[in-house]
Design a protein around this motif. Structure first.
Motif, PDB file in Angstrom:
ATOM      1  N   THR A   1     -15.224  19.188  35.128  1.00  0.00           N
ATOM      2  CA  THR A   1     -16.091  18.704  36.200  1.00  0.00           C
ATOM      3  C   THR A   1     -17.508  19.185  35.904  1.00  0.00           C
ATOM      4  OG1 THR A   1     -14.266  18.830  37.779  1.00  0.00           O
ATOM      5  CG2 THR A   1     -16.496  18.737  38.686  1.00  0.00           C
TER       6      THR A   1
ATOM      7  N   TYR B   1     -25.386  18.469  42.850  1.00  0.00           N
ATOM      8  CA  TYR B   1     -24.635  17.228  43.031  1.00  0.00           C
ATOM      9  C   TYR B   1     -23.750  17.021  41.809  1.00  0.00           C
ATOM     10  CZ  TYR B   1     -28.682  15.351  40.423  1.00  0.00           C
ATOM     11  OH  TYR B   1     -29.690  15.151  39.522  1.00  0.00           O
TER      12      TYR B   1
ATOM     13  N   ILE C   1     -22.056  15.157  38.707  1.00  0.00           N
ATOM     14  CA  ILE C   1     -22.508  14.197  37.691  1.00  0.00           C
ATOM     15  C   ILE C   1     -21.349  13.903  36.759  1.00  0.00           C
ATOM     16  CG2 ILE C   1     -24.941  14.878  37.790  1.00  0.00           C
ATOM     17  CD1 ILE C   1     -24.487  16.614  35.320  1.00  0.00           C
ATOM     18  N   ASP C   2     -21.502  12.833  35.955  1.00  0.00           N
ATOM     19  CA  ASP C   2     -20.499  12.554  34.934  1.00  0.00           C
ATOM     20  C   ASP C   2     -20.891  13.286  33.648  1.00  0.00           C
ATOM     21  OD1 ASP C   2     -22.479  11.000  33.672  1.00  0.00           O
ATOM     22  OD2 ASP C   2     -21.579   9.099  34.252  1.00  0.00           O
TER      23      ASP C   2
ATOM     24  N   LYS D   1     -25.124  11.336  34.661  1.00  0.00           N
ATOM     25  CA  LYS D   1     -25.409  10.366  35.721  1.00  0.00           C
ATOM     26  C   LYS D   1     -24.790  10.845  37.039  1.00  0.00           C
ATOM     27  CE  LYS D   1     -24.941   5.568  37.027  1.00  0.00           C
ATOM     28  NZ  LYS D   1     -24.259   4.315  36.787  1.00  0.00           N
ATOM     29  N   LYS D   2     -25.588  10.777  38.107  1.00  0.00           N
ATOM     30  CA  LYS D   2     -25.130  11.225  39.423  1.00  0.00           C
ATOM     31  C   LYS D   2     -23.958  10.370  39.892  1.00  0.00           C
ATOM     32  CE  LYS D   2     -26.803  12.241  44.052  1.00  0.00           C
ATOM     33  NZ  LYS D   2     -27.964  12.260  44.938  1.00  0.00           N
ATOM     34  N   LEU D   3     -22.924  11.035  40.414  1.00  0.00           N
ATOM     35  CA  LEU D   3     -21.772  10.333  40.966  1.00  0.00           C
ATOM     36  C   LEU D   3     -22.047  10.040  42.432  1.00  0.00           C
ATOM     37  CD1 LEU D   3     -18.875  12.398  39.364  1.00  0.00           C
ATOM     38  CD2 LEU D   3     -19.758  10.178  38.629  1.00  0.00           C
ATOM     39  N   GLU D   4     -21.935   8.810  42.813  1.00  0.00           N
ATOM     40  CA  GLU D   4     -22.222   8.411  44.188  1.00  0.00           C
ATOM     41  C   GLU D   4     -21.076   8.732  45.140  1.00  0.00           C
ATOM     42  OE1 GLU D   4     -25.150   7.464  45.219  1.00  0.00           O
ATOM     43  OE2 GLU D   4     -25.911   7.552  43.182  1.00  0.00           O
ATOM     44  N   THR D   5     -19.860   8.382  44.759  1.00  0.00           N
ATOM     45  CA  THR D   5     -18.698   8.638  45.619  1.00  0.00           C
ATOM     46  C   THR D   5     -17.617   9.314  44.790  1.00  0.00           C
ATOM     47  OG1 THR D   5     -17.894   6.406  45.145  1.00  0.00           O
ATOM     48  CG2 THR D   5     -19.120   6.709  47.186  1.00  0.00           C
ATOM     49  N   PRO D   6     -17.775  10.598  44.542  1.00  0.00           N
ATOM     50  CA  PRO D   6     -16.798  11.294  43.704  1.00  0.00           C
ATOM     51  C   PRO D   6     -15.456  11.443  44.391  1.00  0.00           C
ATOM     52  CG  PRO D   6     -18.286  12.852  44.683  1.00  0.00           C
ATOM     53  CD  PRO D   6     -18.790  11.477  45.052  1.00  0.00           C
ATOM     54  N   ASP D   7     -14.402  11.584  43.586  1.00  0.00           N
ATOM     55  CA  ASP D   7     -13.084  11.899  44.125  1.00  0.00           C
ATOM     56  C   ASP D   7     -13.152  13.251  44.797  1.00  0.00           C
ATOM     57  OD1 ASP D   7     -12.088   9.595  42.971  1.00  0.00           O
ATOM     58  OD2 ASP D   7     -11.456  10.620  41.149  1.00  0.00           O
TER      59      ASP D   7
END
Length: 99
Positions: free
Chosen positions: A59, A83, A85-86, A90-96
């Protein structure tokens, strides 16, 4: 057995004593991989990426400065903001839900 990871911000606790295999951080002293039973340390974090691994899952989290405090059993990250990121940043908008 891994190290307990705790990540806190002024908004609250992001991760609370999650057992992880390794924590990787970018500090003003250089990049560090933190494992259980490491010598105690305190260092300032740079703006950058921290990551942690649980088994085969990594993660990535963008942190905006802060501190890392390690006592050998727990790694505590204190940061102003963060926040998810992948692996490419890149920022994850709706992560698990991970935590």
């Amino acid at each position: 057995m891994g190290i307990k990871l705790k990540v806190v911000t002024p908004s609250g606790t992001f991760i609370n004593d999650k057992e992880v295999d390794i924590v990787n951080v970018q500090t003003i002293d250089g990049d560090m991989g933190i494992l259980v039973n490491i010598v105690p340390l305190v260092s300032a974090l740079k703006i950058g990426t921290m990551s942690f691994r649980i088994k085969d899952k990594v993660t990535y989290v963008h942190v905006h400065r802060g501190l890392v405090v390690v006592d050998g059993k727990q790694c505590k990250i204190i940061t102003e903001r963060l926040y998810l990121i992948d692996e490419k940043g890149k920022k994850l908008e709706t992560p698990d839900k991970l935590f």
